[in-house]
Write a protein that holds these residues in place. Structure first.
Motif, mmCIF file in Angstrom:
data_model
loop_
_atom_site.group_PDB
_atom_site.id
_atom_site.type_symbol
_atom_site.label_atom_id
_atom_site.label_comp_id
_atom_site.label_asym_id
_atom_site.label_seq_id
_atom_site.Cartn_x
_atom_site.Cartn_y
_atom_site.Cartn_z
ATOM 1 N N LEU A 1 0.842 -1.192 0.000
ATOM 2 C CA LEU A 1 0.000 0.000 0.000
ATOM 3 C C LEU A 1 0.880 1.247 0.000
ATOM 4 O O LEU A 1 1.721 1.410 0.897
ATOM 5 N N ALA B 1 -12.101 -3.854 -1.405
ATOM 6 C CA ALA B 1 -11.244 -2.953 -0.620
ATOM 7 C C ALA B 1 -9.820 -3.493 -0.607
ATOM 8 O O ALA B 1 -9.611 -4.710 -0.519
ATOM 9 N N THR B 2 -8.852 -2.604 -0.682
ATOM 10 C CA THR B 2 -7.441 -3.000 -0.604
ATOM 11 C C THR B 2 -7.043 -3.239 0.849
ATOM 12 O O THR B 2 -6.193 -4.065 1.150
ATOM 13 N N ALA B 3 -7.653 -2.477 1.740
ATOM 14 C CA ALA B 3 -7.402 -2.596 3.184
ATOM 15 C C ALA B 3 -8.598 -1.970 3.893
ATOM 16 O O ALA B 3 -9.445 -1.330 3.255
ATOM 17 N N CYS C 1 -9.950 0.199 7.610
ATOM 18 C CA CYS C 1 -9.527 0.985 8.768
ATOM 19 C C CYS C 1 -10.554 0.785 9.887
ATOM 20 O O CYS C 1 -11.743 0.590 9.611
ATOM 21 N N PRO D 1 -3.869 -5.921 6.549
ATOM 22 C CA PRO D 1 -4.663 -4.834 5.950
ATOM 23 C C PRO D 1 -5.553 -4.096 6.955
ATOM 24 O O PRO D 1 -6.561 -3.517 6.555
ATOM 25 N N ILE E 1 -10.345 6.608 0.728
ATOM 26 C CA ILE E 1 -10.940 5.876 1.850
ATOM 27 C C ILE E 1 -12.443 6.114 1.810
ATOM 28 O O ILE E 1 -12.912 7.261 1.916
ATOM 29 N N LEU F 1 -9.658 2.035 0.260
ATOM 30 C CA LEU F 1 -9.787 1.538 1.627
ATOM 31 C C LEU F 1 -11.198 1.856 2.116
ATOM 32 O O LEU F 1 -11.918 2.642 1.488
#
Ligand SMILES: Cc1cc2nc3c(=O)[nH]c(=O)nc-3n(C[C@H](O)[C@H](O)[C@H](O)COP(=O)(O)O)c2cc1C
Length: 396
Positions: A114, A341-343, A345, A122, A289, A322
């Motif tokens: 990332l 989603a890549t990661a 939160c 992630p 995000i 994200l």
């Protein structure tokens, strides 16, 4: 611009207080953190409690015993009737996982690349302001936990410790979240400080032209700031009279301005439509995000996980996407990753850990979520993050 004298700090605190009381950010934590968190924490038998902490909801329950009532209102509160807060989590229950069988799942990798970094996992810590309300060690404890457990942390513009202090005391490689003031000279100062502290990513929050309608407010934030017990970290000494932390006049030109005023990667936080995803990408941002600020800004009744598919379809693997809001389980993380989603939160969950047990509590939350994710990946037959695909979930 103010110098960093005591008098000036007092003036800034007064101005900050004025801004806070005009905005509804003042729902913050009323009870003095020193009296509420620690008197109460003496009263609970933490040894017994620790063995019972199996998931993030257990940490949430513990935080509600340890933290003061108004601190909890600040942390768990949201806009209007808290419907968006609730729907963020509830929406994950409507998505089902399609598990695959007879795959060797002895070795699981949670690594993700990332913004030029290789992350261990992630699960990123969302920017959360005023963490000194939850525990006296505030952001420093969170940052130390993020280093110990190898998670990426995003420092809020309105952290109680400055980004410099946090980086120095934790050795964390931080990302910096930006609330620009209407005065770009101040914003430039913040960016310079963040870069000097080693931040490689600037997360521009775009869902806060004004503060959301958070009705359950207390007065403790004001008192703590007024008395100087709670510092304004990054803004200490540089905020002119009467200026708040948001800029209602900000437009997409801000991306161009940021790109020419810092070398950090630029990520926009708060995107909830494909139209804005397209505009962000056209401006050359490095990532998005998907966020509704944990339901604290517009009461939209739209969960972020419901916003994600149209944004992923628009971006078509062009830049990382994200997501945050309502993620409480490994299965929620799995579903978000499956939907593109890549990661992810997380916001409130790590703060429950912080409020309950300081650094140790944050570490517990991070351990729990990572362990859940790994187990869920094994149960679903996926050995790495990139192997979690759209076919692994059913969503209407
Ligand atoms: C107490 C609190 C303070 C927050 N402060 C900030 C902030 O300073 N900057 C920001 O961009 N988002 C802030 N957020 C929003 C979070 O970054 C994140 O979008 C949200 O918490 C995610 O939802 P979750 O709490 O359900 O995980 C805050 C959220 C909470 C709960």
């Amino acid at each position: 611009m103010k110098s960093n004298s005591n008098t000036d700090s007092k003036i800034q605190r007064r101005q900050f207080t004025k801004w806070v009381s005009l905005s509804s950010l003042s729902l913050a934590l009323p009870i003095s953190f020193t009296s509420c968190n620690f008197e109460n924490s003496q009263k609970i038998d933490t040894t017994t409690e620790l063995s019972d902490l199996k998931n993030v909801f257990d940490l949430e329950k513990l935080s509600s015993k340890v933290m003061g009532e108004d601190a909890l209102l600040y942390l768990n509160g949201g806009a209007d009737d808290l419907k968006t807060v609730k729907i963020n989590s509830d929406a994950y229950q409507k998505i089902q996982i399609r598990a695959r069988r007879l795959i060797d799942v002895r070795n699981i990798s949670t690594n993700v690349d990332l913004f030029g970094q290789n992350l261990d996992n992630p699960i990123v810590l969302s920017p959360v302001g005023f963490q000194g309300f939850f525990h006296p060690d505030g952001e420093i404890a969170t940052a130390k936990a993020s280093v110990a457990k190898k998670h990426q942390m995003i420092v809020s513009s309105v952290s109680n410790s400055s980004v410099t202090e946090i980086a120095n005391q934790s050795q964390a490689k931080l990302w910096f979240q930006l609330y620009p003031t209407p005065d770009r000279k101040i914003t430039k100062l913040l960016l310079d400080r963040a870069e000097k502290a080693g931040c490689k990513v600037c997360v521009l929050t775009v869902d806060t032209p004004v503060v959301g309608n958070r009705e359950r407010s207390g007065t403790t934030l004001m008192k703590l700031v007024q008395t100087g017990k709670l510092k304004m970290g990054n803004f200490e000494g540089i905020l002119p009279d009467g200026m708040g932390f948001s800029d209602p006049g900000m437009t997409w030109d801000m991306i161009d301005w940021l790109k020419s005023n810092c070398d950090m990667k630029i990520v926009v936080k708060g995107i909830v439509t494909k139209e804005d995803a397209a505009l962000a990408r056209a401006r050359g941002v490095d990532g998005i995000i998907v966020s509704n600020h944990g339901g604290r800004q517009l009461e939209s009744n739209r969960a972020t996980i419901d916003c994600l598919p149209e944004i992923v379809a628009e971006i078509k693997n062009g830049i990382p996407v994200l997501i945050d809001g309502g993620i409480r389980r490994g299965t929620d993380i799995f579903k978000a990753l499956a939907l593109g989603a890549t990661a992810v939160c997380i916001g409130r969950p790590f703060c429950w850990g912080l409020g309950a047990l300081g650094q140790q509590g944050v570490e517990m939350v991070l351990d729990i979520l990572k362990a859940e994710l790994i187990r869920d990946m094994q149960l679903a037959g996926t050995t790495s993050i990139e192997k979690i695909s759209r076919n692994h979930v059913l969503k209407n």
